[in-house]
Design an enzyme around this catalytic site. Structure first.
Site, PDB file in Angstrom:
ATOM      1  N   TYR A  57       0.837  -1.190   0.000  1.00  0.00           N
ATOM      2  CA  TYR A  57       0.000   0.000   0.000  1.00  0.00           C
ATOM      3  C   TYR A  57       0.873   1.241   0.000  1.00  0.00           C
ATOM      4  O   TYR A  57       2.101   1.173   0.142  1.00  0.00           O
ATOM      5  CB  TYR A  57      -0.961  -0.009   1.192  1.00  0.00           C
ATOM      6  CG  TYR A  57      -0.346   0.313   2.538  1.00  0.00           C
ATOM      7  CD1 TYR A  57       0.446  -0.612   3.204  1.00  0.00           C
ATOM      8  CD2 TYR A  57      -0.559   1.555   3.143  1.00  0.00           C
ATOM      9  CE1 TYR A  57       1.009  -0.317   4.435  1.00  0.00           C
ATOM     10  CE2 TYR A  57      -0.007   1.857   4.382  1.00  0.00           C
ATOM     11  CZ  TYR A  57       0.780   0.915   5.016  1.00  0.00           C
ATOM     12  OH  TYR A  57       1.342   1.205   6.241  1.00  0.00           O
ATOM     13  N   LYS A  90       6.463  -1.792   2.212  1.00  0.00           N
ATOM     14  CA  LYS A  90       5.223  -1.238   2.771  1.00  0.00           C
ATOM     15  C   LYS A  90       4.076  -2.198   2.453  1.00  0.00           C
ATOM     16  O   LYS A  90       3.217  -1.910   1.613  1.00  0.00           O
ATOM     17  CB  LYS A  90       4.986   0.166   2.200  1.00  0.00           C
ATOM     18  CG  LYS A  90       4.122   1.056   3.093  1.00  0.00           C
ATOM     19  CD  LYS A  90       4.167   2.504   2.645  1.00  0.00           C
ATOM     20  CE  LYS A  90       3.107   3.361   3.333  1.00  0.00           C
ATOM     21  NZ  LYS A  90       3.397   3.658   4.734  1.00  0.00           N
ATOM     22  N   GLU A 127      11.748   2.659  15.119  1.00  0.00           N
ATOM     23  CA  GLU A 127      10.821   3.624  14.521  1.00  0.00           C
ATOM     24  C   GLU A 127       9.473   3.456  15.195  1.00  0.00           C
ATOM     25  O   GLU A 127       9.351   2.662  16.131  1.00  0.00           O
ATOM     26  CB  GLU A 127      10.699   3.392  13.006  1.00  0.00           C
ATOM     27  CG  GLU A 127      10.165   2.016  12.621  1.00  0.00           C
ATOM     28  CD  GLU A 127       9.983   1.849  11.102  1.00  0.00           C
ATOM     29  OE1 GLU A 127       9.769   2.832  10.393  1.00  0.00           O
ATOM     30  OE2 GLU A 127      10.025   0.688  10.652  1.00  0.00           O
ATOM     31  N   LEU A 168      10.833   1.221   7.736  1.00  0.00           N
ATOM     32  CA  LEU A 168      10.238   1.714   6.510  1.00  0.00           C
ATOM     33  C   LEU A 168      11.050   2.918   6.019  1.00  0.00           C
ATOM     34  O   LEU A 168      11.450   3.757   6.836  1.00  0.00           O
ATOM     35  CB  LEU A 168       8.785   2.144   6.748  1.00  0.00           C
ATOM     36  CG  LEU A 168       8.089   2.477   5.436  1.00  0.00           C
ATOM     37  CD1 LEU A 168       7.659   1.211   4.721  1.00  0.00           C
ATOM     38  CD2 LEU A 168       6.922   3.395   5.662  1.00  0.00           C
TER      39      LEU A 168
END
Lengths: 287, 287
Positions: A32, A148, A180, A204
């Site tokens: 996505y 992702k 993160e 990411l």
């Protein structure tokens, strides 16, 4: 009523359905992307599409997303978001509908493409200036957090852990390293230097993360890309998360303890001011 | 045409659809279960439901699956599988339909319940007696592999790696330990002892795995539950995978090298004979 895009058609969200045999539904087999639009204008759309292509390549989903650039524009138009201060387009591509197998379906299986647009409401500047709170949560994700993908159950549980703790963000920790957030990247400020985890397979590769680094350079702030030990967080000056909808979100309390002075720091403010300028948005005089 | 169950209704699979806002489709936020039926009779249904409840509890999905026992029976009936040698019922429960957020949706959001039944075709006994082939693949899964969640992208990629290599199974390796298959558990035989990884958070707690251990005990075969080093695989006598549809699948070649003698071994055969007896299925004279 919101208009969404599904496999070539624009339709009301309420009627938008996918087969129970969609590999997104059965196997989380897809990727996505979330792209922001400010006043109806996309910000770094090319970078978002580039990451999307890279994710499709990694998963070997054979689909050229180029036509979706126009779909993004139409979703903003059709949902009356051209005047919105902040809107986002969410796009998801799965490996399509096929009899359930773990391995890939027959060649030629058409990917499922779904997208929607919505207005995004920022926290007020008053709220921003008070700062936000986070808790550390074990990072239980798979070893390709750089993709992702929609395989997001560990992120769901981490984000809920933050809600359960009554705070805004979950900071994921693996092997003693603060990697993160559950849905955003992490930056620490220590002695005037901006520190963030390198863009390995463990985090990411945020588009906004890259913007933060560029902004820091333009402001003459040194940037170190290196792992951040959890213990280090006790002696840092500032901490913030970055992301498409997160933008810059300063954390003033972590695990119920103040971060640095316990107030939003000057580097976080300077970077957010520069970010607001970059996206062409008004800068509050208190910022 | 196959009849499936979706949220209280039985309907043709072709018309069965879920909302694009289903958290299964967007976030892989759900669990699944696969239960076998031999000649229309479920095998260890209670154990499968017990694991399902445990998964729902782990994910804090508030749903009592008890009524689905009857749904399982009806799916076998409605799909004419009462006489099938082997059939399976696949069941999936997600956290339901809600506006996309990483954290949980509002309390009271109804879970999505989907189930289908289908005939399962075993490999022929001739094929079984020749044995199967596997490759080792890095285990990229999240750290709660014991939860039978639909967050299966790493398993998808591992299973496809086996297909790409032209073999039957993927053996997942993490930190030098041979954990299990991409969709089944792993057993090694060494000096007459059956060895398998302990039921930690790093492997799925297979129902068939438990049956294997019980069978071994009943046959007077010693069982060791301990991690198996990858290097150990070069000196073992036999290797097989176990699972609901895998049953007992002997691996005679691993990474293009023979396992043990390179032929299906006596312990694998003895255990499969006992398993066939346990499930009330005919035992081929060559087995």
């Amino acid at each position: 009523m919101s208009t969404v895009y599904l496999n070539g058609e624009f339709l009301p969200k309420e009627g938008a359905q996918v087969s129970v045999e969609d590999r997104g539904f059965l196997l989380s087999d897809g990727v996505y992307e979330v792209t922001p639009a400010y006043g109806g204008e996309f910000f770094l759309l090319r970078q978002h599409f580039s990451r999307l292509r890279s994710g499709l390549d990694s998963l070997r989903i054979d689909y050229d997303p180029e036509e979706l650039v126009e779909v993004h524009r139409k979703l903003i138009d059709k949902n009356g978001l051209t005047e919105s201060e902040v809107a986002i387009v969410y796009l998801q591509i799965t490996r399509g509908v096929a009899e359930r197998t773990h391995y890939f379906p027959p060649a030629g299986t058409a990917p499922t493409v779904y997208a929607f647009a919505k207005k995004f409401q920022r926290p007020s500047m008053e709220c921003w200036l008070e700062g936000f709170e986070a808790v550390t949560v074990p990072d239980r994700r798979w070893s390709r957090a750089d993709i992702k993908s929609i395989s997001l159950l560990p992120n769901v549980l981490a984000a809920q852990a933050a809600v359960d703790a009554g705070v805004d963000d979950a900071l994921l920790v693996k092997n003693g390293i603060a990697l993160e957030g559950a849905q955003n990247n992490l930056f620490a400020v220590k002695g005037g230097v901006l520190v963030t985890h390198p863009a390995t397979q463990e985090i990411l590769h945020g588009i906004t993360r890259s913007v933060m680094i560029e902004i820091a350079h333009s402001l003459g702030i040194s940037v170190q890309e290196r792992p951040i030990q959890v213990e280090e967080l006790e002696t840092i000056d500032e901490l913030f998360f970055s992301g498409t909808t997160t933008e810059v979100r300063p954390t003033v309390r972590l695990d119920s303890k103040p971060v640095g002075s316990g107030e939003v720091g000057p580097v976080s403010k300077a970077i957010y001011r520069a970010f607001r300028k970059e996206i062409g948005q008004p800068i509050d005089q208190d910022l």
